[in-house]
Structures are given as C-alpha cells and as structure tokens.
Design a protein around this motif. Structure first.
Motif, short mmCIF file in Angstrom:
data_model
loop_
_atom_site.label_atom_id
_atom_site.label_comp_id
_atom_site.label_asym_id
_atom_site.label_seq_id
_atom_site.Cartn_x
_atom_site.Cartn_y
_atom_site.Cartn_z
N ALA A 51 0.84 -1.19 0.00
CA ALA A 51 0.00 0.00 0.00
C ALA A 51 0.88 1.24 0.00
O ALA A 51 2.04 1.19 0.41
CB ALA A 51 -0.92 0.01 1.22
N GLY A 52 0.28 2.38 -0.44
CA GLY A 52 1.09 3.58 -0.49
C GLY A 52 0.31 4.85 -0.71
O GLY A 52 -0.88 4.95 -0.39
N ASP A 53 1.00 5.84 -1.29
CA ASP A 53 0.47 7.19 -1.40
C ASP A 53 -0.71 7.31 -2.36
O ASP A 53 -1.44 8.31 -2.32
CB ASP A 53 1.57 8.15 -1.84
CG ASP A 53 2.56 8.44 -0.74
OD1 ASP A 53 2.27 8.08 0.42
OD2 ASP A 53 3.63 9.01 -1.03
N ASP A 54 -0.90 6.34 -3.25
CA ASP A 54 -2.00 6.43 -4.20
C ASP A 54 -3.33 6.02 -3.60
O ASP A 54 -4.36 6.05 -4.28
CB ASP A 54 -1.71 5.61 -5.45
CG ASP A 54 -1.47 4.13 -5.15
OD1 ASP A 54 -1.51 3.76 -3.96
OD2 ASP A 54 -1.23 3.36 -6.10
N GLY A 55 -3.34 5.63 -2.31
CA GLY A 55 -4.58 5.23 -1.65
C GLY A 55 -5.03 3.83 -1.99
O GLY A 55 -6.11 3.41 -1.57
N CYS A 56 -4.21 3.09 -2.72
CA CYS A 56 -4.58 1.74 -3.14
C CYS A 56 -3.86 0.69 -2.30
O CYS A 56 -2.69 0.85 -1.94
CB CYS A 56 -4.24 1.51 -4.61
SG CYS A 56 -5.21 2.52 -5.74
N VAL A 57 -4.56 -0.38 -2.01
CA VAL A 57 -3.98 -1.56 -1.38
C VAL A 57 -4.06 -2.70 -2.39
O VAL A 57 -5.14 -2.99 -2.93
CB VAL A 57 -4.73 -1.95 -0.09
CG1 VAL A 57 -4.11 -3.19 0.54
CG2 VAL A 57 -4.74 -0.79 0.89
N ARG A 58 -2.92 -3.30 -2.64
CA ARG A 58 -2.86 -4.38 -3.61
C ARG A 58 -2.42 -5.67 -2.92
O ARG A 58 -1.53 -5.64 -2.07
CB ARG A 58 -1.89 -4.05 -4.75
CG ARG A 58 -2.34 -2.90 -5.63
CD ARG A 58 -1.26 -2.51 -6.63
NE ARG A 58 -1.76 -1.61 -7.66
CZ ARG A 58 -1.83 -0.29 -7.56
NH1 ARG A 58 -1.39 0.29 -6.43
NH2 ARG A 58 -2.32 0.45 -8.52
N VAL A 59 -3.04 -6.77 -3.30
CA VAL A 59 -2.64 -8.08 -2.82
C VAL A 59 -2.12 -8.87 -4.01
O VAL A 59 -2.81 -8.99 -5.04
CB VAL A 59 -3.81 -8.82 -2.14
CG1 VAL A 59 -3.36 -10.21 -1.68
CG2 VAL A 59 -4.34 -8.03 -0.95
N TRP A 60 -0.90 -9.40 -3.86
CA TRP A 60 -0.20 -10.07 -4.96
C TRP A 60 0.04 -11.53 -4.62
O TRP A 60 0.11 -11.91 -3.45
CB TRP A 60 1.17 -9.43 -5.21
CG TRP A 60 1.20 -7.93 -5.26
CD1 TRP A 60 1.20 -7.08 -4.20
CD2 TRP A 60 1.28 -7.11 -6.42
NE1 TRP A 60 1.26 -5.77 -4.61
CE2 TRP A 60 1.32 -5.76 -5.98
CE3 TRP A 60 1.33 -7.37 -7.79
CZ2 TRP A 60 1.39 -4.69 -6.86
CZ3 TRP A 60 1.41 -6.29 -8.66
CH2 TRP A 60 1.43 -4.98 -8.20
N ASP A 61 0.20 -12.33 -5.65
CA ASP A 61 0.72 -13.68 -5.47
C ASP A 61 2.21 -13.54 -5.16
O ASP A 61 2.97 -12.99 -5.95
CB ASP A 61 0.51 -14.52 -6.74
CG ASP A 61 0.93 -15.97 -6.54
OD1 ASP A 61 2.14 -16.22 -6.35
OD2 ASP A 61 0.05 -16.84 -6.59
N ALA A 62 2.63 -14.03 -3.99
CA ALA A 62 4.00 -13.81 -3.53
C ALA A 62 5.01 -14.62 -4.32
O ALA A 62 6.22 -14.37 -4.20
CB ALA A 62 4.12 -14.15 -2.05
N GLY A 63 4.55 -15.54 -5.13
CA GLY A 63 5.46 -16.32 -5.96
C GLY A 63 5.58 -15.78 -7.36
O GLY A 63 6.68 -15.52 -7.87
N SER A 64 4.43 -15.56 -8.01
CA SER A 64 4.43 -15.14 -9.41
C SER A 64 4.42 -13.63 -9.59
O SER A 64 4.80 -13.13 -10.65
CB SER A 64 3.20 -15.73 -10.12
OG SER A 64 2.00 -15.15 -9.60
N GLY A 65 3.95 -12.89 -8.58
CA GLY A 65 3.84 -11.45 -8.70
C GLY A 65 2.57 -10.99 -9.38
O GLY A 65 2.42 -9.78 -9.65
N HIS A 66 1.61 -11.88 -9.65
CA HIS A 66 0.34 -11.48 -10.25
C HIS A 66 -0.54 -10.80 -9.21
O HIS A 66 -0.64 -11.25 -8.06
CB HIS A 66 -0.40 -12.69 -10.82
CG HIS A 66 0.32 -13.34 -11.97
ND1 HIS A 66 0.74 -12.64 -13.08
CD2 HIS A 66 0.68 -14.63 -12.19
CE1 HIS A 66 1.33 -13.46 -13.93
NE2 HIS A 66 1.32 -14.68 -13.41
N GLN A 67 -1.17 -9.70 -9.62
CA GLN A 67 -2.05 -8.99 -8.70
C GLN A 67 -3.36 -9.75 -8.56
O GLN A 67 -4.01 -10.10 -9.54
CB GLN A 67 -2.33 -7.57 -9.21
CG GLN A 67 -3.18 -6.73 -8.27
CD GLN A 67 -3.31 -5.29 -8.71
OE1 GLN A 67 -2.31 -4.61 -8.94
NE2 GLN A 67 -4.54 -4.83 -8.86
#
Length: 696
Positions: A598-614
C-alpha cells in the motif's frame, strides 16, 4: 506528521564582496561563491518599511505597485544566492520532501554579520511559487556554544502577557490584541492546558516581580526601537511617572534569566524588534534574547496594530493545534495575506531559533473516557463479540458513525501521536511508538505497564514489533537507531545504528534475526542477540517498511522508489513489484502465499507472492500508511490519511468495518487471535475495535 526536512543555507563572509554559500539538503549538498552588495540592499530598507506599512491601508491598485520594490529585493536575494545548482537542490528537496510526506523547512545560517540585517523573509522566485516563506517555514538559526534543552513540563502552559503604552507614544491597539490572545487561547484555557496571565503595570519593576513566578511564553505588546549608538534593539516600557523607559535587549535578557521556569518562547509584537546592525550578528532584540531563550518571534519592520492582532491570534491557534513554532509563524503570515491579500505585512515577522527543535512544548490532552466503558470479566484478552446478522458498514456510509451495527470501539488515550503499534503474543499487552516514547500498555485496563525514552525530544518512534516468544520488543525511529527492549520491564538490551531514520522493523519467525528499513536507502539484517550485521541491501530511495515471510526464508521491502522487492536471506532478488507511487507498507499473509502492499495512491494491492500477479485491489480515500493481515488471513486491515482504519475481506475486497478517527490513522495491528483490531492515529488515541464475527 513526520519531522520537517531541512534545507540549510549557510552564508559565510569572504573577501572583495564575495560570499561562500553552502547547502545541506534532502537532495544533497552544494556550494557556490556569490557576489552580494549588502550596503546597496540595506539602503533600501527604509523604502521597504514605508511600502510594507502603506500596503496595509492603500487601495488595491496602488498596493500592487507598492509590492514592486519588495519583490525586486526578494528576487535579487534569491537570484544571487540560489545559483543554478543550488536552485536545483532546492527544487529537488521540495520534491523529495513531498514524496516522503514531509514538510520542508528553509533554515538560514547567516555567519556574515553584515548580511544578518537583510530582509531574507522576502526571498522570491516566480517560477517556484513566489515568496518562499509563504510556502515553507523560514527560520533564522543562531549557532551558540551551549544548546538549551527543550522544556518538559506538565500543563498548564503558562503564557505571560505584558502591554506597555507610555503616555508619550502613539497608542497601540493593545486591548484588542489582548482580547484576541485570550480568544485564541480560550479552548486551551478552558481545558486547563494553558494559563494566561498579565503583568500588572508597565514598568521594568512590574515585569521583574512577575517573572519571579516564571512563565513558559512571554508575549510583549507595545513599542520597540533600535539604538544606533549602542547598536542594540530595545523595547519601550514606562517609568514610574508613565514616561518612556527604553529597556535594551541585553538588559531584557538578564531580566528573563530570573524566571523559573524560564520562557521557551518570546513574542515581541513591537515595531522594529527584529532590526539588526551590520556590525553585530546579535544586535537586534530578537537575536540577543535567543542567547537564552530557544525561540523568538519579532518584527523586522514597524507593524500595524491590526496586523499584530491578526498574526498573534492565528499564531497561537496554530500552536494550540500542535504545530511547530516555525509552521505557526507561517500560518500567521498566511492569515495576514488572507485578511488583505495585497498587504505586505506578512514579511514583518522574523523567527529566530537557537536549535533545530521547533516543537517547544508537548501539550497532552486530558484523559478521555473509553468509548463503551471498560471491559469486564477475568479474561486476559478483551471478550470476543457476538456477530450480529449484518456487521458490514458500506463504503459510502457516514464516516462519523460507529464502526458497524452493534460494534463499539474502546479508546486508549496515548496523549501523543501513535505512529507504531504491536500486540504482544499474549494478547493483553500492546506496544505503542510516539514522539520520543516507547510505551507498553495493558490492553484490557488501559493502564501503562512501562515507558521508555527513545532518542531525543523530537525523535519519533515509527516502528515496533514483538519477538515471536514475546520476551523482546524491537523499535525503530527518527534517531537512526534500532533498539531491542526487554518486553517485561523496558530494559534496553541492544542498540543498532543506521545512517538515517528507521521506518520499519521486524523479527524473523525464529526470533534470531531482526530486519530494519531506513531512509538511508538500505534494508539490513541483524543478529538479534549480539547485534552483528548479517545483510545489507540497497534501494534507490528511502525504504519504508520490511516484513519476513512466515517460514522465515524471504524478506519483503517497500520503498519510495515505487517498488516492492522480495529477497532471499542471502540478498538474492526473488521478485520485484512496481507501483505508480511511493510504497509505504508491506505484509505477508499468514500462509506466505500472498503479499499486500500500500502507499500514497490510496490503493492496497494483494499479490501472489510467488508469481507477482495482482490478485486484489481496494481503494481508500487518501494515502494508506499501514497494512496488516489478520492471523487467519481472511481480513486485511488498513490505516489511512482519510482518518479511517478499514477492515477488508481478502476474498473479494469488500469492506466489513470502518473505524473513524479525528485525524490521520498511522498504524494498525491485529490481536494474536484475530478478534481485536488496534488502530493508532495523529488524534493521539488507540482504538480497540472487535473484529466482526472473528474468523469466517
């Protein structure tokens, strides 16, 4: 709010009209040799004085013409001192401070006496937004051999006012300013946080007698002048017969030394109290007083009664709102612009600081009854709530309402901004990090178990984490250190050094390692017992957070360079995730398969920790400051600048809970069994909110 980033401009004397200019800034360092003609600029001070005063009463068309000589001087000073490279450093520093969500402060260190009398508050560049002091706080910093420690005192803050109007002087609007000061401080006086008193009389003896009882702030309302024979500023008091009695600055400094407690701040609402003499860096009233008082606000030109009253009211209101003294001066300047936008009197106030600490007072709020009352029952952890049929709060609902139907938060009054939170594995103890303080609380009763000082007076604690076994607590903060404490009593066990502010800390799952993230652009791995460095990884910009994976084989780091990296414990890069804005927080899910950012853009993203796919995207109304997975991985908690903490389903991103604060929420943490969510805020509270339904 993070501490201000300082753009330090130092000007030293040279030969043949050449001066050495050096800059130390968030964007780097620079130096230049410039040619200045202080005599030519000084010769225009009388014209500037007339223009500033005339602008307060002149109709708009004429006032715009009056600004021309003022702007000319400001542009000349800026062009001369800020050559090409130094101007670039200033612009880059503004951008870097904005990326870090920090205010930028311009600090002037004028070591050439003949330059000290020049009106540096007029620095102007049209392309950079006009007058610098209206965009950022501008401080005249005075270096002295022995620093003064900030005053640490319990309320009430004692403000002592004095008005002096000898019969032979033109009357000031002292009574109106006196009333304005009382109105500005009324919210604090009514709560017992500020005590406003006045000197009875107008003589030096009257002031001396009252100072024996001490004060924290001295506010003088009256006349001032400059003595060219003695090369020293003065304030004008009255003698026993009501005639003028000039008290020179050096004598006033001696008089202030009798006060117990001594004032931390002196406000001189007197004309010419900031004027200096080119032969002596300390010739003005303000610069003499700053030898013994940490901060002085004075006037470098004559000031109208209306402007003095307006400035005082806005200045104190800003202080009452928790602003630093340098920012409060800027707020006062802006109030003068808003009151009459073509007036030039905003240029009159001058701030002198003896040290870099601009937060002079720590004013805690009165205790607040926890919402919903104290918990009952013998359980070590707050009782788990019964889930009502519908616990969700729609995203568009009234943000001022309760977290959800049937749900009530309990409030822990921390009396300082809460910038870090960590639950102990036993679920009963809760650690908080604030300005210069680490505290551990009983989450059941709200009582403080222990408290320790971490760093200096302005050294905030930005991160905290308990070891898996609960025997130790690690913190990181603005004093560039990582500290490990005994969780039982707060004994400091270990201290580790970075080269800049530490924003993130984490224990490895086995407790043998500690990871830290710093503004020195590094992620570091340490032996948590002996403190030996084990790994150092470099980012392109500030590293804002760090997290271990649950199995302990991976390390994730978030950075202002708009990236998140996943590393092996040997330093190999395993994954890189790109953001469009600086990233403030990162966390692994309990199973290690997902990574939240999460960060300054106000968005929270959850990713696959292996492949990096959102896999998931949720949005707040403003920047997100912190995130945390629940122990079962079904919920994701967020802290946001929109003054709320949120609880989101990790399955589909729906919001199940909204916890409303009165200011930016800086941190969140789940209790170890996932039934309670803690949120910490700039409103100086921790809210403990039951998680609806616990686990799905």
């Amino acid at each position: 709010m993070p501490a201000a980033a300082d753009f330090v401009l130092e000007i030293s004397g040279g030969t043949g009209g050449q001066y050495a200019v050096t800059v130390s800034s968030p964007a780097g360092e620079g130096a230049a040799s410039v040619a200045l003609e202080p005599g030519a600029i000084g010769a225009r001070l009388a014209d500037l004085q007339r223009a500033v005063l005339a602008s307060s009463v002149t109709p708009r068309a004429a006032a715009l013409g009056l600004e021309r000589p003022v702007r000319d001087v400001g542009e000349r000073l800026f062009r001369t001192v800020f050559d090409g490279r130094l101007r670039g450093l200033y612009l880059a520093s503004r951008q870097r401070a904005a990326e870090r969500d920090q205010p930028l402060r311009v600090v002037l260190r004028i070591r050439a006496p003949e330059l000290a009398a020049l009106p540096w508050e007029l620095l102007h560049d049209e392309d950079l937004g006009g007058y610098l002091c209206l965009r950022q706080p501008l401080v005249r910093y005075v270096d002295l051999p022995e620093p003064l420690a900030p005053l640490r005192s319990e309320p009430p803050l004692k403000v002592l006012g004095m008005t002096s109007l000898p019969r032979s002087r033109a009357p000031l609007g002292a009574e109106s300013e006196r009333a304005a000061l009382a109105v500005a401080l009324r919210p604090l006086t009514e709560r017992g946080l500020v005590e406003l008193d006045w000197v009875e009389g107008q003589t030096a003896d009257d002031l001396s007698r009252r100072l024996l009882r001490g004060c924290h702030v001295l506010h003088f309302i009256g006349h001032g002048a400059y003595d060219p024979q003695r090369h020293e500023g003065m304030i004008t008091l009255a003698d026993a017969d009501g005639r003028e009695h000039h008290l020179h600055a050096s004598a006033l400094a001696s008089l202030l030394s009798v006060a117990r407690p001594r004032p931390q701040l002196v406000i001189l609402n007197s004309c010419q109290s900031g004027m200096g003499n080119a032969e002596d860096l300390f010739s003005s009233t303000a610069a003499v007083l700053v030898r013994s008082v940490p901060a002085i606000v004075a006037m470098q030109f004559a000031v109208t009664d209306k402007a003095a009253t307006r400035f005082a009211a806005s200045f104190y209101q800003a202080l009452a709102g928790g602003r630093t003294v340098d920012e409060a001066v800027r707020v006062g300047r802006i109030a003068l612009v808003v009151d009459k936008d073509d007036s030039l009197e905003w240029a009159t106030p001058v701030l002198y600081l003896r040290g870099g600490d601009a937060r002079l007072f720590d004013m805690p709020e009165p205790p607040e009854e926890p919402a919903g009352g104290p918990p009952r029952g013998p359980a070590a952890v707050p009782p788990r709530p019964v889930r009502p049929p519908d616990t969700g709060t729609p995203a568009g609902s009234d943000p001022g309402g309760p977290p959800g139907p049937g749900i009530t938060s309990r409030v822990l009054n921390a009396r300082q901004w809460v910038q870090a939170l960590a639950f102990h594995p036993d679920g009963r103890r809760l650690a908080t990090g604030s300005r210069s303080r680490v505290r551990v609380w009983d989450a059941l009763t709200g009582n403080r178990i222990w408290e320790q000082t971490a760093g200096g007076w302005l050294s905030s604690v930005f991160a905290a984490a308990f070891s898996p076994g609960g025997r130790r607590l690690v913190t990181g903060g603005a004093d560039n250190t990582v500290r490990i404490w005994a969780a039982s009593d707060g004994e400091e066990l270990l201290r580790l050094r970075h080269d800049h502010v530490v924003f993130g800390v984490a224990f490895s799952p086995d407790g043998f390692r500690v990871a830290s993230a710093s503004a020195d652009r590094t992620v570091r791995l340490w032996d948590s017992t002996g403190g030996d460095p084990m790994l150092r990884i470099k980012h392109d910009q500030v590293v804002t957070d760090v997290a271990f994976s649950p199995e302990g084989a991976r390390l994730a780091s978030a950075s202002a360079d708009r990236s998140v990296h996943v590393w092996s414990l040997g330093g190999d890069a395993l994954l890189r995730l790109r953001h469009d804005h600086p990233v403030k927080a990162v966390d692994f899910s309990p199973d290690g398969g997902r990574l939240a950012t999460a960060g300054d853009d106000g968005c929270v993203r959850v990713w696959d920790a292996g492949s990096g796919h959102q896999r998931l995207l949720v949005r707040h109304g403003a920047a997100v400051k912190d995130i945390a997975f629940s122990p079962d991985g079904h919920w994701l908690a967020t802290a946001s600048a929109d003054r709320t903490a949120g609880l989101w389903s990790t399955a589909d991103g729906t919001r199940a809970l909204r916890v409303q604060h009165h200011d930016t929420v800086l941190c969140v943490a789940f209790g170890p069994d996932g039934t309670w969510l803690a949120s910490g805020s700039e409103d100086k509270t921790v809210k403990l909110t039951p998680v609806p339904g616990g686990r799905d």
